[in-house]
Write a protein that holds these residues in place. Structure first.
Motif, short mmCIF file in Angstrom:
data_model
loop_
_atom_site.label_atom_id
_atom_site.label_comp_id
_atom_site.label_asym_id
_atom_site.label_seq_id
_atom_site.Cartn_x
_atom_site.Cartn_y
_atom_site.Cartn_z
N ASP A 64 0.83 -1.21 0.00
CA ASP A 64 0.00 0.00 0.00
C ASP A 64 0.86 1.26 0.00
O ASP A 64 0.50 2.28 -0.60
CB ASP A 64 -0.92 0.02 1.22
CG ASP A 64 -1.87 -1.16 1.26
OD1 ASP A 64 -2.25 -1.63 0.17
OD2 ASP A 64 -2.20 -1.62 2.36
N THR A 67 1.89 1.98 -3.45
CA THR A 67 0.79 2.62 -4.16
C THR A 67 0.62 4.07 -3.71
O THR A 67 0.30 4.94 -4.53
CB THR A 67 -0.53 1.85 -3.93
OG1 THR A 67 -0.33 0.47 -4.25
CG2 THR A 67 -1.64 2.40 -4.81
N ARG A 70 2.97 6.07 -5.59
CA ARG A 70 2.42 6.28 -6.93
C ARG A 70 1.40 7.41 -6.92
O ARG A 70 1.34 8.22 -7.85
CB ARG A 70 1.76 5.01 -7.45
CG ARG A 70 2.69 3.85 -7.70
CD ARG A 70 1.94 2.67 -8.26
NE ARG A 70 1.37 2.99 -9.55
CZ ARG A 70 0.18 2.60 -9.97
NH1 ARG A 70 -0.61 1.89 -9.19
NH2 ARG A 70 -0.25 2.94 -11.17
N ASP A 101 3.64 0.24 -10.51
CA ASP A 101 2.42 -0.59 -10.57
C ASP A 101 2.79 -2.07 -10.56
O ASP A 101 2.03 -2.91 -10.08
CB ASP A 101 1.61 -0.24 -11.82
CG ASP A 101 0.27 -0.95 -11.86
OD1 ASP A 101 -0.27 -1.25 -10.77
OD2 ASP A 101 -0.24 -1.19 -12.96
N ASP A 104 4.17 -2.88 -6.62
CA ASP A 104 3.27 -3.05 -5.47
C ASP A 104 2.65 -4.44 -5.42
O ASP A 104 2.51 -5.04 -4.35
CB ASP A 104 2.20 -1.95 -5.41
CG ASP A 104 1.38 -1.82 -6.69
OD1 ASP A 104 1.46 -2.71 -7.54
OD2 ASP A 104 0.68 -0.80 -6.82
N GLY A 105 2.31 -5.00 -6.60
CA GLY A 105 1.79 -6.35 -6.62
C GLY A 105 2.82 -7.37 -6.18
O GLY A 105 2.51 -8.32 -5.44
N GLY A 118 -6.08 -3.38 -0.81
CA GLY A 118 -4.91 -3.03 -1.61
C GLY A 118 -5.16 -3.12 -3.10
O GLY A 118 -4.70 -2.27 -3.86
N ASP A 122 -4.91 0.09 -5.61
CA ASP A 122 -4.06 0.04 -6.79
C ASP A 122 -4.87 0.30 -8.05
O ASP A 122 -4.45 1.07 -8.94
CB ASP A 122 -3.38 -1.33 -6.86
CG ASP A 122 -2.51 -1.48 -8.09
OD1 ASP A 122 -1.59 -0.66 -8.26
OD2 ASP A 122 -2.72 -2.41 -8.87
N ASP A 126 -4.43 3.39 -10.78
CA ASP A 126 -4.23 3.13 -12.21
C ASP A 126 -5.25 3.89 -13.06
O ASP A 126 -4.90 4.52 -14.06
CB ASP A 126 -4.39 1.63 -12.50
CG ASP A 126 -3.27 0.80 -11.93
OD1 ASP A 126 -2.21 1.37 -11.63
OD2 ASP A 126 -3.46 -0.42 -11.78
#
Length: 235
Positions: A64, A67, A70, A101, A104-105, A118, A122, A126
């Protein structure tokens, strides 16, 4: 909110302010960019805090926080788009925002902290980045490009009228690939390095692929609507 959460969102607001200050000093961010950037930061943090309370999250996990980083970069992109800032500055922020992107995954899986919260966090980051980039590209290719940025939100609005659109979707590599391609294509075109005809072509292909992806999901949700019990939305 808990103290860790307050520190995390406070750090994000400070980071956004620092980024806007850098943009003001380097490419020369104007009043409109500053204003929209500040409003974006306050709105994003407000929505994040509300979502954390709804999901009973007292702090953000490792993924998180990626993100959240981001989110700060996207705030800079938003300010530049509104202000008509230079392409080099926009690309400098958009590229790491897109690259993170993937991070984070990966972090969520490695740390065992993947969650519905989460994933939604995300996804919304996006969607907003693609919307903002589509606004920039539409400024010189035409308003038809906005269909790329608006599609996720139109899907959300439609789901209020047709609740079956909020049903679960099976994992799909094609869906993820098409979604990732939107940001890459829009950033490449926004950079100005591609000839006009090539820009129109690649954006048109990206829009067609996104339309196919959403259309396929809509058909799948329609076919499975009678078997659905828990609405979770598109991811």
């Amino acid at each position: 909110m808990s103290d860790p959460a307050l520190r995390q969102v406070g750090a994000a607001l400070c980071g956004q302010a620092a980024l806007l200050a850098v943009l003001a000093a380097a490419p020369g961010l104007g009043p409109w960019g500053w204003t929209v950037g500040a409003l974006y930061a306050l709105s994003a943090v407000g929505l994040l805090v509300a979502a954390m309370r709804r999901h009973r999250r007292w702090s953000l996990g490792p993924a998180d926080l990626v993100t959240l980083t981001r989110l700060v970069l996207i705030g800079g992109v938003t300010a530049l788009v509104v202000d008509g800032g230079p392409a080099w500055a926009l690309v400098t922020l958009a590229v790491p925002a897109l690259a993170l992107d993937l991070v984070d995954g990966l972090v969520a899986r490695r740390t065992g902290t993947a969650s519905a919260f989460g994933a939604r966090f995300d996804m919304e980051a996006d969607a907003f980045l693609i919307l903002v980039l589509s606004v920039r590209v539409a400024s010189f290719l035409g308003p038809w490009v906005l269909v790329i940025g608006a599609m996720r939100y139109l899907f959300g609005v439609a789901s209020w009228a047709a609740p079956w659109l909020r049903g679960p979707l099976p994992p799909s590599r094609a869906r993820k690939a098409v979604a990732a391609a939107q940001g890459i294509v829009l950033t490449a075109v926004a950079s100005g390095v591609l000839p006009g005809s090539v820009s129109v072509g690649v954006v048109a292909v990206a829009a067609a692929a996104l339309s196919w992806s959403f259309g396929r999901d809509v058909v799948g949700l329609w076919r499975e609507r009678s078997h659905r019990t828990v609405p979770v939305g598109r991811s």
